[in-house]
Enzyme design. Structure first.
Site, PDB file in Angstrom:
ATOM      1  N   HIS A 247       0.815  -1.230   0.000  1.00 18.20           N
ATOM      2  CA  HIS A 247       0.000   0.000   0.000  1.00 18.20           C
ATOM      3  C   HIS A 247       0.843   1.272   0.000  1.00 18.20           C
ATOM      4  O   HIS A 247       0.326   2.364  -0.263  1.00 18.20           O
ATOM      5  CB  HIS A 247      -0.993  -0.009   1.167  1.00 18.20           C
ATOM      6  CG  HIS A 247      -0.415   0.363   2.497  1.00 18.20           C
ATOM      7  ND1 HIS A 247      -1.202   0.861   3.523  1.00 18.20           N
ATOM      8  CD2 HIS A 247       0.856   0.335   2.983  1.00 18.20           C
ATOM      9  CE1 HIS A 247      -0.441   1.112   4.575  1.00 18.20           C
ATOM     10  NE2 HIS A 247       0.790   0.803   4.278  1.00 18.20           N
ATOM     11  N   GLU A 275      -2.957  -6.654   4.150  1.00 15.87           N
ATOM     12  CA  GLU A 275      -3.264  -5.284   3.763  1.00 15.87           C
ATOM     13  C   GLU A 275      -4.716  -4.942   4.102  1.00 15.87           C
ATOM     14  O   GLU A 275      -5.565  -5.827   4.231  1.00 15.87           O
ATOM     15  CB  GLU A 275      -3.057  -5.085   2.250  1.00 15.87           C
ATOM     16  CG  GLU A 275      -1.631  -5.218   1.765  1.00 15.87           C
ATOM     17  CD  GLU A 275      -0.786  -3.974   2.047  1.00 15.87           C
ATOM     18  OE1 GLU A 275      -1.306  -3.012   2.657  1.00 15.87           O
ATOM     19  OE2 GLU A 275       0.403  -3.976   1.646  1.00 15.87           O
TER      20      GLU A 275
END
Length: 347
Positions: A247, A275
């Site tokens: 990310h 994530e």
């Protein structure tokens, strides 16, 4: 009973949200919550302990009362609420370092450049400072230390849940790529006594990790390896875990990391991305606010992004992987399903 805010009042509250953020940051810097840990303290005494102006401190304290962080007594003493307790350095799941990171002036400079990011799609931090976040942290050890403690908090807050939510028992070696100081890898190794681990990160991070891991029961099963995942990744593990790594980066840079992992992996190895999954469409819920807020935070700081399940499937497919499973993980300190384990295999 206080009436619900009107739409205009709610909009005003949103526009002045930085009042509370800066009040929390100042309270954390002054160590007010730790001074109140044993019970209520009169504001003048609190000012003496914090080396602050009593009248000015009183105004800050009352802002924190209005925000629900403190309670005020008729005597002029103040005490912590359940919310304020999270500012104590020694509290379980303390958010003190998180507050010091997210409300720090250098983070706010990035958000002040949000218009630049929205117009260009590029990092606001780089526009505001002339450098990237990671170079800034390398040049500012005090800020980097707060950042590292905050990241360790987030890793620790989901580490055991990841270890319990995924079956690592059939694996021989797990490589934690970009694993920081090893909070997640430690929890995984503790859950599987026969498992071995490789902690892979930049050289200065690995040096710090060696010190933090000294004396830990899993240390003899954990090998710290320095490197740069944009150059190459340690080879030969059965599973490659990347938590909150992808990310940070745009699709091109993320693709380079994933490609290097793919080249290092044996054919039967598995990739595990831990994530946050951004919802396919936003809604006014706590999980949606966390995901969309983090998404824009990545934009203004690194040019990265939080992705939806659809976007992760495409990103992985474009870089030689197929998603085989997705497991939602509830974060300990928030109670929200803020992370997911995305299992993918080379194709």
């Amino acid at each position: 009973m206080t009436a619900d805010p009107t739409p205009r009042l709610r909009l005003f509250e949103l526009a002045t949200g930085y009042y509370a953020a800066n009040a929390l940051y100042t309270a954390a810097r002054l160590g007010l919550a730790d001074e109140l840990a044993a019970g209520a303290v009169e504001y003048g005494e609190l000012a003496r302990r914090a080396d602050a102006d009593p009248a000015a401190l009183l105004r800050l304290l009352r802002l924190l009362v209005a925000a629900g962080v403190l309670d005020e007594q008729p005597s002029g003493a103040f005490s912590l609420t359940d919310i304020g307790d999270g500012l104590r350095a020694g509290a379980e799941d303390s958010l003190r370092d998180v507050v010091l990171q997210f409300a720090t002036p250098w983070q706010q400079r990035s958000w002040n450049a949000l218009e630049h990011s929205v117009r260009t799609g590029r990092s606001g931090f780089e526009e505001a400072t002339g450098t990237d976040v990671f170079a800034f942290l390398a040049a500012n050890p005090a800020e980097a230390a707060v950042f590292d403690r905050s990241m360790t908090f987030f890793a620790s807050g989901v580490a055991r849940q990841v270890a319990e939510s995924y079956d690592f028992s059939g694996l021989g070696t797990v490589a934690d790529v970009g694993g920081g100081h090893g909070a997640l890898l430690t929890a995984i190794l503790e859950s599987c006594p026969d498992l071995r681990g490789i902690l892979f990160d930049l050289p200065h991070v690995i040096d710090q990790a060696r010190e933090k891991l000294r004396g830990r029961p899993v240390r003899d099963r954990l090998e710290p390896v320095p490197g740069d995942f944009f150059t190459s990744v340690v080879s030969g593990a059965d599973a490659y875990v990347l938590k909150s790594v992808i990310h940070d980066w745009d699709d091109r840079s993320s693709g380079k990391i994933l490609t290097n992992c793919r080249e290092a992996m044996p054919p039967d190895a598995v990739l595990l991305l831990v994530e946050m999954l951004r919802p396919e469409s936003a809604e006014p819920s706590a999980e949606s606010r966390m995901a969309t807020g983090s998404d824009v935070n990545m934009l203004v700081h690194t040019g990265g992004r939080e992705r939806t399940e659809t976007e992760y499937r495409k990103l992985l497919r474009d870089n030689g992987f197929a998603v085989s499973d997705i497991v939602a993980v509830r974060t300990r300190w928030s109670g929200l399903r803020m992370s997911s384990i995305i299992e993918a295999r080379p194709v």
